[in-house]
Design a protein around this motif. Structure first.
Motif, PDB file in Angstrom:
ATOM      1  N   ASP A 186      29.802  38.157  43.881  1.00 36.06           N
ATOM      2  CA  ASP A 186      30.503  37.235  44.794  1.00 36.06           C
ATOM      3  C   ASP A 186      31.968  37.082  44.407  1.00 36.06           C
ATOM      4  OD1 ASP A 186      28.163  36.847  46.153  1.00 36.06           O
ATOM      5  OD2 ASP A 186      27.610  35.040  45.047  1.00 36.06           O
ATOM      6  N   MET A 187      32.242  37.081  43.115  1.00 36.13           N
ATOM      7  CA  MET A 187      33.623  36.949  42.658  1.00 36.13           C
ATOM      8  C   MET A 187      34.437  38.191  43.022  1.00 36.13           C
ATOM      9  SD  MET A 187      32.747  35.217  38.966  1.00 36.13           S
ATOM     10  CE  MET A 187      34.428  35.066  38.386  1.00 36.13           C
ATOM     11  N   TRP A 188      33.829  39.383  42.847  1.00 38.40           N
ATOM     12  CA  TRP A 188      34.515  40.614  43.242  1.00 38.40           C
ATOM     13  C   TRP A 188      34.744  40.627  44.748  1.00 38.40           C
ATOM     14  CZ3 TRP A 188      37.131  43.287  40.021  1.00 38.40           C
ATOM     15  CH2 TRP A 188      36.715  43.472  38.702  1.00 38.40           C
ATOM     16  N   GLU A 189      33.729  40.213  45.481  1.00 33.75           N
ATOM     17  CA  GLU A 189      33.873  40.184  46.947  1.00 33.75           C
ATOM     18  C   GLU A 189      34.993  39.239  47.371  1.00 33.75           C
ATOM     19  OE1 GLU A 189      31.315  38.356  50.564  1.00 33.75           O
ATOM     20  OE2 GLU A 189      30.268  39.884  49.386  1.00 33.75           O
ATOM     21  N   GLU A 190      35.106  38.123  46.688  1.00 35.13           N
ATOM     22  CA  GLU A 190      36.172  37.173  47.014  1.00 35.13           C
ATOM     23  C   GLU A 190      37.550  37.789  46.778  1.00 35.13           C
ATOM     24  OE1 GLU A 190      37.576  32.634  45.733  1.00 35.13           O
ATOM     25  OE2 GLU A 190      35.739  33.536  44.912  1.00 35.13           O
ATOM     26  N   LYS A 191      37.697  38.535  45.662  1.00 33.41           N
ATOM     27  CA  LYS A 191      38.975  39.198  45.381  1.00 33.41           C
ATOM     28  C   LYS A 191      39.289  40.259  46.433  1.00 33.41           C
ATOM     29  CE  LYS A 191      39.663  38.609  40.408  1.00 33.41           C
ATOM     30  NZ  LYS A 191      41.028  38.092  40.599  1.00 33.41           N
TER      31      LYS A 191
ATOM     32  N   PRO B 167      30.518  35.134  53.699  1.00 36.10           N
ATOM     33  CA  PRO B 167      30.301  35.540  52.302  1.00 36.10           C
ATOM     34  C   PRO B 167      29.000  36.330  52.140  1.00 36.10           C
ATOM     35  CG  PRO B 167      31.062  33.283  52.400  1.00 36.10           C
ATOM     36  CD  PRO B 167      30.822  33.698  53.818  1.00 36.10           C
TER      37      PRO B 167
ATOM     38  N   TYR C 156      34.519  43.709  33.353  1.00 31.43           N
ATOM     39  CA  TYR C 156      34.754  42.271  33.474  1.00 31.43           C
ATOM     40  C   TYR C 156      33.427  41.545  33.721  1.00 31.43           C
ATOM     41  CZ  TYR C 156      39.639  43.626  34.033  1.00 31.43           C
ATOM     42  OH  TYR C 156      40.893  44.147  33.847  1.00 31.43           O
ATOM     43  N   GLN C 157      33.346  40.358  33.183  1.00 32.63           N
ATOM     44  CA  GLN C 157      32.144  39.532  33.381  1.00 32.63           C
ATOM     45  C   GLN C 157      32.324  38.703  34.664  1.00 32.63           C
ATOM     46  OE1 GLN C 157      31.644  37.231  29.809  1.00 32.63           O
ATOM     47  NE2 GLN C 157      30.889  38.961  28.625  1.00 32.63           N
ATOM     48  N   MET C 158      32.174  39.417  35.752  1.00 28.95           N
ATOM     49  CA  MET C 158      32.341  38.784  37.063  1.00 28.95           C
ATOM     50  C   MET C 158      31.138  39.104  37.928  1.00 28.95           C
ATOM     51  SD  MET C 158      36.376  39.554  37.796  1.00 28.95           S
ATOM     52  CE  MET C 158      36.288  38.878  39.448  1.00 28.95           C
ATOM     53  N   THR C 159      30.753  38.126  38.750  1.00 25.16           N
ATOM     54  CA  THR C 159      29.619  38.325  39.650  1.00 25.16           C
ATOM     55  C   THR C 159      30.064  39.106  40.879  1.00 25.16           C
ATOM     56  OG1 THR C 159      30.051  36.248  40.824  1.00 25.16           O
ATOM     57  CG2 THR C 159      28.617  36.151  38.871  1.00 25.16           C
TER      58      THR C 159
END
Length: 547
Positions: free
Chosen positions: A174-179, A152, A169-172
């Motif tokens: 890390d969340m984008w990387e996970e997707k 990660p 979008y209100q995404m971090t």
């Protein structure tokens, strides 16, 4: 000399810096070089053969222009800097990337350019498509996903999504990387050129892909419009919408495009349709529009003809090259698989070795414990054997004791019976002795009473004798001698003394008999007590034996 200095010789070369999508190159060009000479030099340097898609672009004032191949470089409106900077970019885009892009270098340059246009938001892309495209870009850059290597945060320094998508979008991060990583993991086994081709196949379906936009007006007084030029034709857009054209003119439906100063005329192939005219106020922009229209139309017509010998050779070579690379990838994948299997087998063997070593260690420990246990069991067996012998001996002794106790119990019963008989006899004797004692006591009481009565009678007799004596013989007779008187008195005294001695003797005999009786009674009582004690002890022994 002054004249010679005034007409100083001009340099024969000039410096050029060419910036591609992944490199920068500097060249020393001759003054007489045309645009084609420089362009061919760049293509040879990077190994590009599909030259018809590309051009050298430079910035001039507030717009850009493409280097004309037929004119000298220095005769065009290129910057006067040294070195002169050109950008080697795709000028025309294919209709179907998978069919038209033959060389891998061509695919790579298109991939880099289209990716940059999407990230710079020159090409609109939805968030879902942006994430999918980003996953193919990651596959092209990093190869197959390996969770042990791609930890990660490994995409933290990569620009993969347009800022518009990130802001939407209100995404971090890390969340984008996970997707992105979730899609990236699905592309395992796809080579770099295949991943880039998949990227382009998705991108070519985007509305703004390969479209060059220019501000125009339909007439000199109308509101502004946008003209879009791409591989399929000309499109007219509203100023605020570059996605859905209001009107389109495919190349197959255009009979002629004419240009006169600021006016463009599009004549449809169908004569029944109206001629479309539009205006552009900038001369450079008008020339650029005309260049793009001519180039895209030529490529449109070229695609619909049989490929040239050069293109056929390129496609055959590309096909062979792809087949060779595919074979190499398969061999490499097979070798990688074998190596991974060998490594897994090695790891399994090492793990098995460690396991066997552990098992051997445990077996040795178990063997030592077994030996210790065996020694302990042997010792316990010996102890148990000795205990068994001892128990057998004790059992024999217990049996003997039981038999002895049985005999003793039988004897005890007999003795008890005899003792009970003796006790009964003793009790009967005691009863007799008590009765005898009571009888003797009664006799003694009678004797004592008789004695008391005798003593009273004797006392009364003595009293009476004294009284008689005093009355009968108050004066001694002169004729009688004193000896005679004394004799008579002594005779009477002797007579009374005799009676007194008999009484004493009788009393003493009675006392002696009483004492003897008391002694016998005491002795009998002691015997009775001893007999009772023996009987009680026999009872206790009998109860113990029975227990």
């Amino acid at each position: 000399l002054a004249g010679r200095q005034k007409f100083k010789k001009q340099p024969n070369t000039f410096k050029v810096k060419v910036v591609t999508m992944d490199a920068e190159m500097e060249f020393s060009c001759e003054v007489k070089w045309k645009g084609k000479d420089l362009f061919d030099l760049v293509c040879r340097t990077i190994g590009l053969r599909e030259i018809w898609f590309f051009g050298l672009r430079y910035t001039v004032k507030d717009t850009y222009a493409w280097l004309k191949p037929e004119k000298q470089v220095l005769d065009q409106d290129v910057p006067k800097d040294s070195p002169i900077t050109f950008h080697f970019l795709a000028k025309f885009f294919p209709e179907k990337v998978e069919e038209e892009l033959v060389q891998e270098i061509t695919q790579h340059l298109f991939f880099l350019q289209v990716k940059k246009q999407i990230l710079d938001e020159e090409i609109f892309c939805s968030p879902e498509a942006s994430v999918l495209l980003a996953s193919y870009a990651v596959q092209a850059k990093y190869g197959d996903y390996d969770p042990n290597f791609h930890k990660p945060g490994f995409l933290a320094q990569d620009e993969l999504l347009p800022k518009r998508v990130l802001m939407q979008y209100q995404m971090t991060a890390d969340m984008w990387e996970e997707k992105i990583t979730a899609w990236y993991a699905e592309h395992r086994g796809i080579a770099r050129d295949e991943a880039e081709m998949e990227y382009l196949k998705i991108a070519q379906d985007l509305e703004m892909y390969g479209v060059s936009y220019f501000a125009i007006t339909q007439n000199k007084r109308d509101t502004d419009l946008l003209l879009g030029v791409d591989a399929q034709g000309l499109h007219i857009y509203s100023p605020n919408s570059k996605l859905n054209p209001n009107k389109s003119f495919p190349w197959s439906g255009i009979r002629n495009i004419s240009y006169s100063e600021k006016e463009f005329t599009i004549k449809p192939l169908d004569k029944k349709k109206d001629v479309f005219k539009f205006y552009s106020s900038q001369l450079r922009v008008n020339k650029l529009i005309l260049q793009l229209c001519i180039g895209n139309h030529d490529l449109f017509m070229r695609r619909r003809k049989v490929d040239s010998i050069e293109v056929q050779q390129m496609k055959a070579q590309a096909k062979e090259e792809k087949a060779r690379k595919k074979m190499e990838r398969q061999i490499l994948a097979l070798e990688k698989q074998k190596r991974e299997e060998a490594e897994r087998a090695k790891e399994d063997m090492e793990r098995r070795l460690f396991q066997l070593q552990d098992e051997a260690r445990l077996a040795n420990e178990a063997l030592l414990r077994s030996e210790e246990t065996a020694d302990l069991l042997a010792e316990k067996a010996q102890i148990a054997e000795e205990e068994a012998k001892l128990l057998a001996h004790k059992a024999a002794e217990a049996e003997q004791e039981r038999q002895r106790l049985e005999v003793t119990a039988m004897k005890t019963k007999e003795e008890k019976r005899l003792m009970e008989q003796k006790m009964r006899e003793a009790e009967q004797m005691a009863v007799k002795l008590v009765e005898q004692s009571e009888r003797r006591l009664k006799e003694a009481d009678h004797l004592k009473q008789d004695l008391t009565e005798a003593k009273d009678a004797e006392r009364r007799a003595k009293q009476k004798l004294l009284e008689i004596t005093k009355t009968t013989y108050p004066v001694r007779c002169p004729s009688a001698p004193p000896e005679a008187a004394d004799f008579a008195y002594e005779s009477a005294s002797t007579r009374f003394d005799f009676k007194d001695s008999d009484m004493k003797r009788l009393s003493m005999e009675i006392e002696r008999e009483r004492l003897e009786y008391m002694e016998k009674s005491k002795h009998l009582q002691d015997q009775l007590k001893e007999l009772k004690s023996e009987i009680e002890s026999l009872k206790l022994e009998e109860s113990f034996v029975l227990y």
